[in-house]
Design a protein around this motif. Structure first.
Motif, mmCIF file in Angstrom:
data_model
loop_
_atom_site.group_PDB
_atom_site.id
_atom_site.type_symbol
_atom_site.label_atom_id
_atom_site.label_comp_id
_atom_site.label_asym_id
_atom_site.label_seq_id
_atom_site.Cartn_x
_atom_site.Cartn_y
_atom_site.Cartn_z
ATOM 1 N N THR A 96 0.866 -1.179 0.000
ATOM 2 C CA THR A 96 0.000 0.000 0.000
ATOM 3 C C THR A 96 0.901 1.226 0.000
ATOM 4 O OG1 THR A 96 -0.057 0.150 2.416
ATOM 5 C CG2 THR A 96 -1.787 -1.185 1.354
ATOM 6 N N ILE A 97 0.343 2.355 -0.339
ATOM 7 C CA ILE A 97 1.112 3.596 -0.291
ATOM 8 C C ILE A 97 1.578 3.848 1.139
ATOM 9 C CG2 ILE A 97 0.962 6.111 -0.553
ATOM 10 C CD1 ILE A 97 -0.913 5.597 -2.961
ATOM 11 N N ASP A 98 0.699 3.590 2.105
ATOM 12 C CA ASP A 98 1.064 3.769 3.518
ATOM 13 C C ASP A 98 2.286 2.934 3.884
ATOM 14 O OD1 ASP A 98 -1.162 5.343 3.697
ATOM 15 O OD2 ASP A 98 -2.323 3.960 4.934
ATOM 16 N N ARG A 99 2.312 1.695 3.440
ATOM 17 C CA ARG A 99 3.427 0.800 3.775
ATOM 18 C C ARG A 99 4.724 1.288 3.148
ATOM 19 N NH1 ARG A 99 6.093 -2.213 7.245
ATOM 20 N NH2 ARG A 99 6.925 -4.128 6.380
ATOM 21 N N LEU A 100 4.667 1.723 1.906
ATOM 22 C CA LEU A 100 5.869 2.234 1.253
ATOM 23 C C LEU A 100 6.383 3.493 1.957
ATOM 24 C CD1 LEU A 100 4.924 1.665 -2.489
ATOM 25 C CD2 LEU A 100 6.722 0.491 -1.210
ATOM 26 N N ILE A 101 5.476 4.355 2.378
ATOM 27 C CA ILE A 101 5.883 5.567 3.103
ATOM 28 C C ILE A 101 6.492 5.192 4.453
ATOM 29 C CG2 ILE A 101 5.044 7.655 4.257
ATOM 30 C CD1 ILE A 101 3.032 7.953 1.927
ATOM 31 N N GLU A 102 5.887 4.227 5.130
ATOM 32 C CA GLU A 102 6.420 3.769 6.418
ATOM 33 C C GLU A 102 7.845 3.235 6.251
ATOM 34 O OE1 GLU A 102 5.971 -0.053 9.334
ATOM 35 O OE2 GLU A 102 4.171 0.592 8.259
ATOM 36 N N LEU A 103 8.065 2.404 5.234
ATOM 37 C CA LEU A 103 9.395 1.857 4.987
ATOM 38 C C LEU A 103 10.385 2.953 4.601
ATOM 39 C CD1 LEU A 103 8.481 -1.399 3.030
ATOM 40 C CD2 LEU A 103 9.326 -1.235 5.383
ATOM 41 N N LEU A 104 9.937 3.874 3.774
ATOM 42 C CA LEU A 104 10.811 4.969 3.357
ATOM 43 C C LEU A 104 11.231 5.828 4.543
ATOM 44 C CD1 LEU A 104 12.206 6.313 0.974
ATOM 45 C CD2 LEU A 104 10.126 7.657 0.611
ATOM 46 N N SER A 105 10.324 6.025 5.477
ATOM 47 C CA SER A 105 10.647 6.851 6.646
ATOM 48 C C SER A 105 11.687 6.177 7.554
ATOM 49 C CB SER A 105 9.387 7.192 7.436
ATOM 50 O OG SER A 105 8.855 6.050 8.052
ATOM 51 N N ARG A 106 11.870 4.860 7.419
ATOM 52 C CA ARG A 106 12.893 4.158 8.200
ATOM 53 C C ARG A 106 14.304 4.527 7.746
ATOM 54 N NH1 ARG A 106 10.384 -1.975 8.757
ATOM 55 N NH2 ARG A 106 8.469 -1.312 9.800
ATOM 56 N N ILE A 107 14.443 4.795 6.460
ATOM 57 C CA ILE A 107 15.771 5.136 5.945
ATOM 58 C C ILE A 107 15.922 6.633 5.698
ATOM 59 C CG2 ILE A 107 16.317 2.871 4.990
ATOM 60 C CD1 ILE A 107 15.314 3.893 2.258
#
Length: 116
Positions: A96-107
């Motif tokens: 989902t877009i939410d999941r991709l944003i969550e992962l991106l915010s980790r790095i």
């Protein structure tokens, strides 16, 4: 009426000049058989598809800029290498877009998303 003889046309087994040999093609297919192929956006992508594709590009840039392996990126994201491979090859249908944003915010903890 004249009879026309039908001679079978000759088919060359040698590849045209500049083409790889049959052996080279088979070796390439063998090496890439299990590889994930990068997906392209369709000609008229929807907004969700386009957004996911754009988010995936950030992971690709991050990996390139940090000069890290897929394995290292997976560790930093705390996900499996298969999931990272899906992101890096634009197989984002399971995200989902939410999941991709969550992962991106980790790095990239300071990442900002702009909606126009």
């Amino acid at each position: 009426m004249k009879k026309v003889s039908k001679k079978p046309s000759k088919i060359s087994k040698a590849p045209p000049p500049g083409w790889p040999s049959e052996e080279v093609v088979k070796e390439f297919e063998k090496k890439t058989r299990k590889s994930l192929v990068t997906k392209l956006l369709p000609p008229n992508p929807g907004l969700v598809e386009y957004t996911k594709q754009t988010l995936c590009e950030h992971f690709i840039r991050y990996r390139r800029d940090e000069n890290i392996t897929q394995r290292e990126l997976a560790k930093r994201l705390d996900v499996t290498e298969n999931r990272v491979s899906e992101i890096l090859h634009y197989h984002h249908q399971t995200f989902t877009i939410d999941r991709l944003i969550e992962l991106l915010s980790r790095i990239k903890p300071d990442v900002r998303i702009k909606v126009a």
